[in-house]
Design a protein around this motif. Structure first.
Motif, mmCIF file in Angstrom:
data_model
loop_
_atom_site.group_PDB
_atom_site.id
_atom_site.type_symbol
_atom_site.label_atom_id
_atom_site.label_comp_id
_atom_site.label_asym_id
_atom_site.label_seq_id
_atom_site.Cartn_x
_atom_site.Cartn_y
_atom_site.Cartn_z
ATOM 1 N N ARG A 128 0.835 -1.206 0.000
ATOM 2 C CA ARG A 128 0.000 0.000 0.000
ATOM 3 C C ARG A 128 0.869 1.256 0.000
ATOM 4 O O ARG A 128 0.587 2.222 -0.720
ATOM 5 N N ILE A 129 1.952 1.255 0.763
ATOM 6 C CA ILE A 129 2.830 2.421 0.831
ATOM 7 C C ILE A 129 3.623 2.559 -0.466
ATOM 8 O O ILE A 129 3.864 3.671 -0.944
ATOM 9 N N GLN A 130 4.043 1.435 -1.058
ATOM 10 C CA GLN A 130 4.732 1.499 -2.350
ATOM 11 C C GLN A 130 3.851 2.162 -3.401
ATOM 12 O O GLN A 130 4.330 2.957 -4.220
ATOM 13 N N GLU A 131 2.564 1.826 -3.393
ATOM 14 C CA GLU A 131 1.658 2.342 -4.411
ATOM 15 C C GLU A 131 1.319 3.812 -4.187
ATOM 16 O O GLU A 131 1.140 4.564 -5.141
ATOM 17 N N ILE A 132 1.233 4.223 -2.919
ATOM 18 C CA ILE A 132 0.826 5.596 -2.640
ATOM 19 C C ILE A 132 1.984 6.576 -2.740
ATOM 20 O O ILE A 132 1.771 7.768 -2.972
ATOM 21 N N ARG A 133 3.224 6.108 -2.605
ATOM 22 C CA ARG A 133 4.358 7.033 -2.593
ATOM 23 C C ARG A 133 4.462 7.869 -3.872
ATOM 24 O O ARG A 133 4.674 9.085 -3.791
ATOM 25 N N PRO A 134 4.352 7.290 -5.092
ATOM 26 C CA PRO A 134 4.421 8.148 -6.285
ATOM 27 C C PRO A 134 3.357 9.236 -6.299
ATOM 28 O O PRO A 134 3.620 10.359 -6.735
ATOM 29 N N ARG A 135 2.168 8.938 -5.784
ATOM 30 C CA ARG A 135 1.111 9.947 -5.721
ATOM 31 C C ARG A 135 1.457 11.030 -4.715
ATOM 32 O O ARG A 135 1.196 12.218 -4.935
ATOM 33 N N VAL A 136 2.075 10.627 -3.597
ATOM 34 C CA VAL A 136 2.476 11.601 -2.585
ATOM 35 C C VAL A 136 3.554 12.537 -3.142
ATOM 36 O O VAL A 136 3.502 13.761 -2.945
ATOM 37 N N VAL A 137 4.529 11.966 -3.849
ATOM 38 C CA VAL A 137 5.606 12.780 -4.425
ATOM 39 C C VAL A 137 5.044 13.778 -5.430
ATOM 40 O O VAL A 137 5.415 14.968 -5.438
ATOM 41 N N ALA A 138 4.130 13.315 -6.301
ATOM 42 C CA ALA A 138 3.545 14.204 -7.307
ATOM 43 C C ALA A 138 2.703 15.301 -6.642
ATOM 44 O O ALA A 138 2.782 16.483 -7.022
ATOM 45 N N ALA A 139 1.908 14.922 -5.640
ATOM 46 C CA ALA A 139 1.073 15.908 -4.952
ATOM 47 C C ALA A 139 1.917 16.907 -4.176
ATOM 48 O O ALA A 139 1.578 18.096 -4.092
ATOM 49 N N GLU A 140 3.021 16.428 -3.612
ATOM 50 C CA GLU A 140 3.909 17.317 -2.866
ATOM 51 C C GLU A 140 4.477 18.399 -3.774
ATOM 52 O O GLU A 140 4.552 19.575 -3.395
ATOM 53 N N GLU A 141 4.862 18.018 -4.983
ATOM 54 C CA GLU A 141 5.410 18.994 -5.924
ATOM 55 C C GLU A 141 4.332 19.975 -6.389
ATOM 56 O O GLU A 141 4.566 21.191 -6.449
ATOM 57 N N GLU A 142 3.146 19.461 -6.698
ATOM 58 C CA GLU A 142 2.069 20.317 -7.205
ATOM 59 C C GLU A 142 1.583 21.291 -6.137
ATOM 60 O O GLU A 142 1.421 22.492 -6.392
ATOM 61 N N LEU A 143 1.355 20.794 -4.913
ATOM 62 C CA LEU A 143 0.895 21.670 -3.843
ATOM 63 C C LEU A 143 1.968 22.672 -3.434
ATOM 64 O O LEU A 143 1.655 23.810 -3.055
ATOM 65 N N GLY A 144 3.225 22.240 -3.513
ATOM 66 C CA GLY A 144 4.316 23.161 -3.187
ATOM 67 C C GLY A 144 4.336 24.365 -4.108
ATOM 68 O O GLY A 144 4.605 25.500 -3.678
ATOM 69 N N GLN A 145 4.043 24.148 -5.394
ATOM 70 C CA GLN A 145 3.990 25.258 -6.339
ATOM 71 C C GLN A 145 2.780 26.155 -6.071
ATOM 72 O O GLN A 145 2.862 27.377 -6.187
ATOM 73 N N GLN A 146 1.659 25.551 -5.694
ATOM 74 C CA GLN A 146 0.450 26.334 -5.429
ATOM 75 C C GLN A 146 0.565 27.144 -4.141
ATOM 76 O O GLN A 146 0.136 28.305 -4.090
ATOM 77 N N LEU A 147 1.138 26.539 -3.097
ATOM 78 C CA LEU A 147 1.188 27.182 -1.788
ATOM 79 C C LEU A 147 2.420 28.054 -1.595
ATOM 80 O O LEU A 147 2.446 28.910 -0.706
ATOM 81 N N GLY A 148 3.446 27.817 -2.410
ATOM 82 C CA GLY A 148 4.686 28.573 -2.230
ATOM 83 C C GLY A 148 5.497 28.098 -1.047
ATOM 84 O O GLY A 148 6.393 28.806 -0.569
ATOM 85 N N ARG A 149 5.208 26.936 -0.549
ATOM 86 C CA ARG A 149 5.922 26.326 0.584
ATOM 87 C C ARG A 149 5.669 24.823 0.561
ATOM 88 O O ARG A 149 4.745 24.357 -0.111
ATOM 89 N N PRO A 150 6.476 24.048 1.278
ATOM 90 C CA PRO A 150 6.221 22.601 1.326
ATOM 91 C C PRO A 150 4.886 22.320 2.001
ATOM 92 O O PRO A 150 4.589 22.891 3.056
#
Length: 279
Positions: A128-150
């Motif tokens: 479950r963690i293997q499968e969710i990690r790529p989604r977490v990495v992608a969301a982290e990058e996208e939200l970081g650009q939107q919020l201007g912070r991690p």
């Protein structure tokens, strides 16, 4: 065409010229080649399918690029993607549709994901963690650009509709993708990691002796076990043991020597090869 006849992947300079072909041109040329391959003799079909594979290698490389910086080399990811493309071309049936990529892209992405699940972890986390990690990495990058912070773990969990604990575990398992080298310098001291590790854990040298002596001690007579307990667990002197048993100190010394001999024989009888261990 067998797996052994997979065409050689072109050099990047050659691939770059192939990559300049537009998507529409690639699609039209692919459909043309597949139509010819369907109608030509088996001996000529392999060459046409090889051309289809080479024509679509830039697509495979683009898909492999999605998984960069996740603990696997780009070359290895491209090899996995190109092999999946080759298998897709070999099994594609043009009669079910004229667009190869509609069939091939999911196959390539699936093979890349399987590769990460099976080979990309030095220590494998739960699936479950293997499968969710790529989604977490992608969301982290996208939200970081939107919020201007991690983004915080809670924000990531809300975005992905999963628990905060799963997000935190997925973020933490990134270091499991590769093992640290013992020669790698530690930032704080500059010394290799291997030099900072203890050579032996406390009690490690005694562990084998305990494992071997345990069964042997249990076979001793009750009086002999009592003497050993007083001498080594209660830390009594030979004279104190003698006073407890009503014998002399010399007799206690001889009793201990005889007990030690019995233990050596018992341990030696179970040593590898049946030969007694050195005393």
């Amino acid at each position: 065409m067998s797996t052994a006849s997979i065409p050689t992947i072109p050099h990047r300079s050659t691939a770059s010229s192939i990559g300049r072909v537009s998507s529409a041109e690639r699609k039209a040329r692919t459909a043309e080649l597949l139509a010819k391959a369907r109608e030509c003799p088996p001996g000529e079909r392999g060459d046409l399918l090889d051309e289809v594979i080479v024509l679509n290698i830039p697509v495979a490389r683009t898909l492999a690029a999605r998984y960069r910086n996740r603990g696997q080399s780009s070359d290895e990811l491209e090899q996995v993607a190109c092999l999946a493309l080759t298998r897709a071309v070999q099994s594609f049936d043009p009669e079910r549709g004229d667009d190869l990529l509609v069939f091939a892209v999911p196959s390539i992405l699936g093979e890349l994901k399987r590769h990460f699940r099976s080979a990309a972890w030095a220590v494998r986390p739960p699936r479950r963690i293997q499968e969710i990690r790529p989604r977490v990495v992608a969301a982290e990058e996208e939200l970081g650009q939107q919020l201007g912070r991690p983004p915080t773990p809670q924000e990531l969990a809300d975005e992905l509709d999963c628990s905060t604990a799963e997000v935190e575990e997925a973020l933490a398992c990134g270091e499991l993708a590769h093992a640290a080298s013992l020669d790698e310098p530690v930032a704080a001291t500059g010394s290799p990691l291997g030099e900072l590790l203890p050579t032996l854990e406390p009690g490690f040298e005694q562990s084998e002796a305990v494992a071997m002596l345990g069964p042997a001690c249990r076979k001793l007579k009750p009086r002999d076990r009592r003497i050993l307990r007083m001498r080594f667990y209660e830390q009594r002197t030979q004279q104190e043991i003698a006073d407890e048993l009503g014998v002399t100190q010399v007799q206690v010394s001889r009793l201990l020597q005889r007990i030690f001999t019995d233990l050596r024989r018992a341990v030696g009888a179970h040593a590898p090869g049946g030969r007694p261990r050195a005393a």
